[in-house]
Design an enzyme around this catalytic site. Structure first.
Site, PDB file in Angstrom:
ATOM      1  N   ASP A 142       0.840  -1.202   0.000  1.00 55.63           N
ATOM      2  CA  ASP A 142       0.000   0.000   0.000  1.00 55.63           C
ATOM      3  C   ASP A 142       0.876   1.254   0.000  1.00 55.63           C
ATOM      4  O   ASP A 142       1.711   1.431   0.893  1.00 55.63           O
ATOM      5  CB  ASP A 142      -0.897   0.001   1.249  1.00 55.63           C
ATOM      6  CG  ASP A 142      -1.810   1.196   1.256  1.00 55.63           C
ATOM      7  OD1 ASP A 142      -2.786   1.191   0.481  1.00 55.63           O
ATOM      8  OD2 ASP A 142      -1.556   2.157   2.010  1.00 55.63           O
ATOM      9  N   TYR A 163       2.986   9.957   1.032  1.00 50.31           N
ATOM     10  CA  TYR A 163       3.926   9.308   1.958  1.00 50.31           C
ATOM     11  C   TYR A 163       5.366   9.706   1.621  1.00 50.31           C
ATOM     12  O   TYR A 163       6.294   9.391   2.370  1.00 50.31           O
ATOM     13  CB  TYR A 163       3.789   7.770   1.926  1.00 50.31           C
ATOM     14  CG  TYR A 163       2.421   7.245   2.297  1.00 50.31           C
ATOM     15  CD1 TYR A 163       1.473   8.043   2.944  1.00 50.31           C
ATOM     16  CD2 TYR A 163       2.053   5.934   1.996  1.00 50.31           C
ATOM     17  CE1 TYR A 163       0.211   7.553   3.262  1.00 50.31           C
ATOM     18  CE2 TYR A 163       0.799   5.435   2.325  1.00 50.31           C
ATOM     19  CZ  TYR A 163      -0.120   6.258   2.947  1.00 50.31           C
ATOM     20  OH  TYR A 163      -1.355   5.748   3.260  1.00 50.31           O
ATOM     21  N   LYS A 193      -2.524   6.462  -4.106  1.00 51.19           N
ATOM     22  CA  LYS A 193      -3.654   7.353  -3.772  1.00 51.19           C
ATOM     23  C   LYS A 193      -3.403   8.758  -4.302  1.00 51.19           C
ATOM     24  O   LYS A 193      -2.262   9.248  -4.236  1.00 51.19           O
ATOM     25  CB  LYS A 193      -3.846   7.429  -2.258  1.00 51.19           C
ATOM     26  CG  LYS A 193      -3.856   6.078  -1.576  1.00 51.19           C
ATOM     27  CD  LYS A 193      -4.122   6.127  -0.093  1.00 51.19           C
ATOM     28  CE  LYS A 193      -3.905   4.769   0.537  1.00 51.19           C
ATOM     29  NZ  LYS A 193      -2.513   4.450   0.861  1.00 51.19           N
ATOM     30  N   HIS A 239      -7.520   9.838  -1.650  1.00 48.91           N
ATOM     31  CA  HIS A 239      -6.925   9.679  -0.315  1.00 48.91           C
ATOM     32  C   HIS A 239      -7.826  10.216   0.805  1.00 48.91           C
ATOM     33  O   HIS A 239      -7.923   9.640   1.884  1.00 48.91           O
ATOM     34  CB  HIS A 239      -5.553  10.365  -0.290  1.00 48.91           C
ATOM     35  CG  HIS A 239      -4.620   9.797   0.729  1.00 48.91           C
ATOM     36  ND1 HIS A 239      -3.270   9.701   0.534  1.00 48.91           N
ATOM     37  CD2 HIS A 239      -4.844   9.277   1.964  1.00 48.91           C
ATOM     38  CE1 HIS A 239      -2.709   9.150   1.605  1.00 48.91           C
ATOM     39  NE2 HIS A 239      -3.649   8.895   2.479  1.00 48.91           N
TER      40      HIS A 239
END
Ligand code: A2P
Length: 312
Positions: free
Chosen positions: A48, A53, A82, A115
């Site tokens: 994922d 990130y 996302k 997201h």
């Protein structure tokens, strides 16, 4: 255990998503590549990711090395990314998806998620520590005026039409946001990925997802490593009964609810330990005992990140 053999759910595209996935949120720059390689070596086939990130390039380096050395084909991995809040404008969604694909070194993602259910002003790509939010002169968030979730979803559907994503879905959607999405979606969201664990079970939200046939994915299954379910006495006792660890019990509980579960670790031994939990079988009584631990304890409170709640 291979991708096909382990517990999984089949998404609308026909692709099988392993119920246990490896989370890369909070995987630090400089340690992400090694963590993803450890996860793949341990047996994880579901990874994922997300642009925000800030580590998709490193994840991509791990994929590149893994494909070159393991002989495992791309089709055996299930990879999620996302679209970040600043890329919600329809003209930005496809561009953001292509940026993630470039960073990850892939031709397609198996799952592309919205997201969060809100649109912020575009601060540029790639997403960085400096542009993930565009502040106004009072320090507040600048929103993308006139961009609706329906507009964003149309562009998500385009990602499927263009072959950039096999399935699309949402993340952090409340009951109301999800109900609304079911009205305007031509391609229905395959997944809603939200925080959930023994101390925050999201039963109503999961019930609504089930009603609409939307698969529910639990992130922060270990309570984000904060004080909470990992230290629980009932969890510890059940872990002893299986000669397992509390983390394995928390993961096994999530998988046994039929949801998919994401666990993050940067430590090779814990990565291996967590992966083995997918096949740990808890008894019906133990699942019930763990079900009774719910106390609405959110460990990823968005108020701490951007000053307003978005989970209700
Ligand atoms: P670390 O990366 O040092 O292993 P979540 O998946 O709920 O977000 O939780 C991630 C947090 O839990 C991280 O702080 C991670 O630390 C920690 N963690 C991951 N696996 C385990 C484990 N098996 N036992 C204890 N803590 C763990």
């Amino acid at each position: 255990m291979t991708h096909e053999e382990g517990p999984h759910v089949t998404l609308p595209s026909g692709k099988k998503m392993p119920l246990l996935g490896f989370g890369t949120w909070k995987a630090e720059q400089g340690e992400t590549k090694a963590a993803v390689l450890s996860a793949l070596n341990a047996g994880y086939r579901h990874i994922d990711c997300a642009a925000v990130y800030l580590n998709e390039k490193e994840v991509g380096e791990a994929f590149k090395e893994w494909f070159a050395t393991s002989g495992v084909p791309r089709s055996d991995l299930f990879i999620t990314s996302k679209v970040w809040n600043t890329m919600h404008a329809p003209e930005d969604v496809v561009t953001a998806c292509k940026q993630s694909l470039e960073d990850l070194g892939l031709d397609y993602v198996d799952l592309y998620l919205v997201h969060h259910p809100f649109a912020w002003k575009n601060g540029g790509l790639p997403i960085t520590e400096d542009n993930w939010v565009v502040r106004n002169d009072k320090g507040g968030i600048t929103w993308a005026e006139g961009v609706t979730l329906e507009d964003t979803w149309r562009a998500m559907e385009k990602c499927v039409e263009l072959g950039l994503a096999k399935d699309i879905g949402v993340s952090n959607y409340s009951v109301l946001a999800l109900m609304d999405a079911m009205q305007y979606a031509r391609i229905k969201p395959a997944v809603n990925q939200c925080e959930a664990h023994c101390y925050y079970q999201r039963c109503e939200l999961r019930q609504v997802c089930a009603m609409f046939g939307v698969h529910f994915t639990m992130y922060s299954i270990l309570g984000s490593g904060k004080k909470g379910p990992l230290q629980d006495e009932v969890v510890a006792r059940i872990a002893n009964e299986h000669d397992a660890t509390p983390a394995q019990v928390l993961i096994a509980w999530g998988v046994q609810t039929g949801c998919s579960v994401l666990a993050k670790s940067a430590n090779a031994a814990r990565i291996e330990q967590n992966f083995k939990a997918a096949t740990l079988k808890l008894s019906a009584e133990q699942v019930e005992e763990l079900g009774a631990l719910d106390r609405g304890l959110m460990t990823c409170n968005m108020v701490e990140y951007w000053g307003f709640p978005s989970h209700a």
